[in-house]
Enzyme design. Sequence first.
Site, PDB file in Angstrom:
ATOM      1  N   GLY A  71      36.543 -39.894 -26.384  1.00 42.85           N
ATOM      2  CA  GLY A  71      36.537 -39.408 -25.003  1.00 42.85           C
ATOM      3  C   GLY A  71      37.052 -40.457 -24.027  1.00 42.85           C
ATOM      4  O   GLY A  71      37.793 -40.136 -23.090  1.00 42.85           O
ATOM      5  N   ASN A 155      26.945 -35.895 -18.056  1.00 38.74           N
ATOM      6  CA  ASN A 155      26.291 -36.396 -19.268  1.00 38.74           C
ATOM      7  C   ASN A 155      24.848 -36.830 -19.038  1.00 38.74           C
ATOM      8  O   ASN A 155      24.072 -36.922 -19.982  1.00 38.74           O
ATOM      9  CB  ASN A 155      27.085 -37.563 -19.863  1.00 38.74           C
ATOM     10  CG  ASN A 155      27.461 -38.602 -18.841  1.00 38.74           C
ATOM     11  OD1 ASN A 155      28.151 -38.308 -17.862  1.00 38.74           O
ATOM     12  ND2 ASN A 155      26.990 -39.811 -19.030  1.00 38.74           N
ATOM     13  N   THR A 241      48.613 -45.310 -36.594  1.00 42.12           N
ATOM     14  CA  THR A 241      48.523 -44.506 -37.815  1.00 42.12           C
ATOM     15  C   THR A 241      47.379 -43.506 -37.683  1.00 42.12           C
ATOM     16  O   THR A 241      46.298 -43.853 -37.195  1.00 42.12           O
ATOM     17  CB  THR A 241      48.286 -45.440 -39.025  1.00 42.12           C
ATOM     18  OG1 THR A 241      49.387 -46.341 -39.084  1.00 42.12           O
ATOM     19  CG2 THR A 241      48.170 -44.654 -40.325  1.00 42.12           C
ATOM     20  N   CYS A 328      25.501 -45.320 -22.493  1.00 47.51           N
ATOM     21  CA  CYS A 328      26.397 -46.421 -22.163  1.00 47.51           C
ATOM     22  C   CYS A 328      25.773 -47.330 -21.117  1.00 47.51           C
ATOM     23  O   CYS A 328      26.012 -48.524 -21.097  1.00 47.51           O
ATOM     24  CB  CYS A 328      27.703 -45.897 -21.608  1.00 47.51           C
ATOM     25  SG  CYS A 328      28.145 -44.310 -22.243  1.00 47.51           S
TER      26      CYS A 328
HETATM   27  C1  LIG Z   1      31.031 -37.237 -20.158  1.00 48.80           C
HETATM   28  C2  LIG Z   1      31.489 -38.291 -21.113  1.00 48.80           C
HETATM   29  N1  LIG Z   1      32.759 -38.739 -21.058  1.00 48.80           N
HETATM   30  C3  LIG Z   1      33.224 -39.657 -21.901  1.00 48.80           C
HETATM   31  C4  LIG Z   1      32.414 -40.221 -22.858  1.00 48.80           C
HETATM   32  C5  LIG Z   1      32.993 -41.237 -23.786  1.00 48.80           C
HETATM   33  O1  LIG Z   1      33.284 -40.661 -25.046  1.00 48.80           O
HETATM   34  P1  LIG Z   1      33.494 -41.599 -26.309  1.00 48.80           P
HETATM   35  O2  LIG Z   1      32.158 -42.157 -26.683  1.00 48.80           O
HETATM   36  O3  LIG Z   1      34.056 -40.680 -27.364  1.00 48.80           O
HETATM   37  O4  LIG Z   1      34.475 -42.639 -25.929  1.00 48.80           O
HETATM   38  C6  LIG Z   1      31.068 -39.827 -22.948  1.00 48.80           C
HETATM   39  C7  LIG Z   1      30.148 -40.470 -23.899  1.00 48.80           C
HETATM   40  O5  LIG Z   1      28.992 -40.720 -23.605  1.00 48.80           O
HETATM   41  C8  LIG Z   1      30.603 -38.823 -22.061  1.00 48.80           C
HETATM   42  O6  LIG Z   1      29.340 -38.382 -22.106  1.00 48.80           O
END
Ligand SMILES: Cc1ncc(COP(=O)(O)O)c(C=O)c1O
Length: 389
Positions: A71, A155, A241, A328
Amino acid sequence: MRKIYMDYAATTPVDKEVIDEMIPYFNEIYGNASSIHSFGRDAFNAIEHAREQVANIINAGSDEVIFTSGGTESDNLAIKGVAYLNKKKRNTKGNHIITSAIEHPAVLETCKYLEKQGFNVVYLPVDEYGLINPDDLIEAISKDTFLITIMFANNEIGTIEPIEEIGNIAREHDVLFHTDAVQAVGKVPIDVNKFNIDLLSISSHKIYGPKGVGALYIREDVKLQPIVHGGGHEKGLRSSTYNTPGIVGLGKACELGKKRMKKDVIHLKNLRDTLIKNVLEIEESYLNGHPEKRLVNNAHFRFTAIEGESLNLMLDDKGIAASTGSACSSKKLQASHVLLAIGLDPVEAHGSLRLTLGRWNTPKDITYVADVLPEIVENLRKMSPLWNR
Ligand SMILES: Cc1ncc(COP(=O)(O)O)c(C=O)c1O
């Protein structure tokens, strides 16, 4: 001790059917998908099949999907890719981007980075539920606006934004619309055509697929500048790759996600609603986020005079995996930017708890949490100088 996972917004376990699909691609069909021999062709075919599976869950064409590492990369590529091309071409459009104050750091930090490079970014405020106001969006659009990037669903608090309305506004004003749909895929029916979405980010590990793989939907007439240069994979937009097992896993996760969505939604909604009802019986507890316009698996609470980190540790002692906010940022002890944006003060924001449910949670899990949580809250309040009862 009983162990209960309620942190599905942070990541999900990989579905057994997804694992089974991936396994041959580690040591049987291991060719480089760019090679012309049969080993390579077999891997290539698997990737193209996965592309269709991913496209299907958002009603896109398979040639409109490219694979990324997750993401975060999809968000970066969508935003920087459009921004840099716009700057290079000195389009009639200027240097203006609109986003919201509650985006994931993958979007927010990318926007802040672009600001340092001379782009002009507007961060739309949200209401007490975390919803942007479409009128604010219309007002913020100027002749210089080339991109709107607003998340599908948050999130942390699970609020679902008015995506179709935003898409219509973007189209009417001839502005590109990117949405981070990392938390929404598999839980909300998504149709990129109906919603006028030009770019959409997906992450595999939030939908029972493997970590380290994702996808970006790019409407066929939208042009981007790559941010990773190299061998020219993915139409030159994302070199490296191919991660064949990961891509196959993401494809299968999307296929299952689409097939099971109705069942998953009913299951999750029942569990979530019971959980919310039980938890709100605790004195001075509140639900964060919108009561209805929220992800079916998200329950986000705040408790007066409670410190979220301590609450999480005590839940962990009881075998319950929860979160204070987004995975995060939960190791940073700053108040969540999302909770501050919905109007909580830092103390209230610190008293929050996110419980996010998944396919394998059961009613017994909910009962267990409802049994242990009131006592934990009570014990923490006894120790809290903020709880003067
Ligand atoms: C809304 C949102 N965007 C982006 C991400 C990032 O995704 P990734 O962990 O695959 O980099 C997250 C992960 O917590 C998310 O909840």
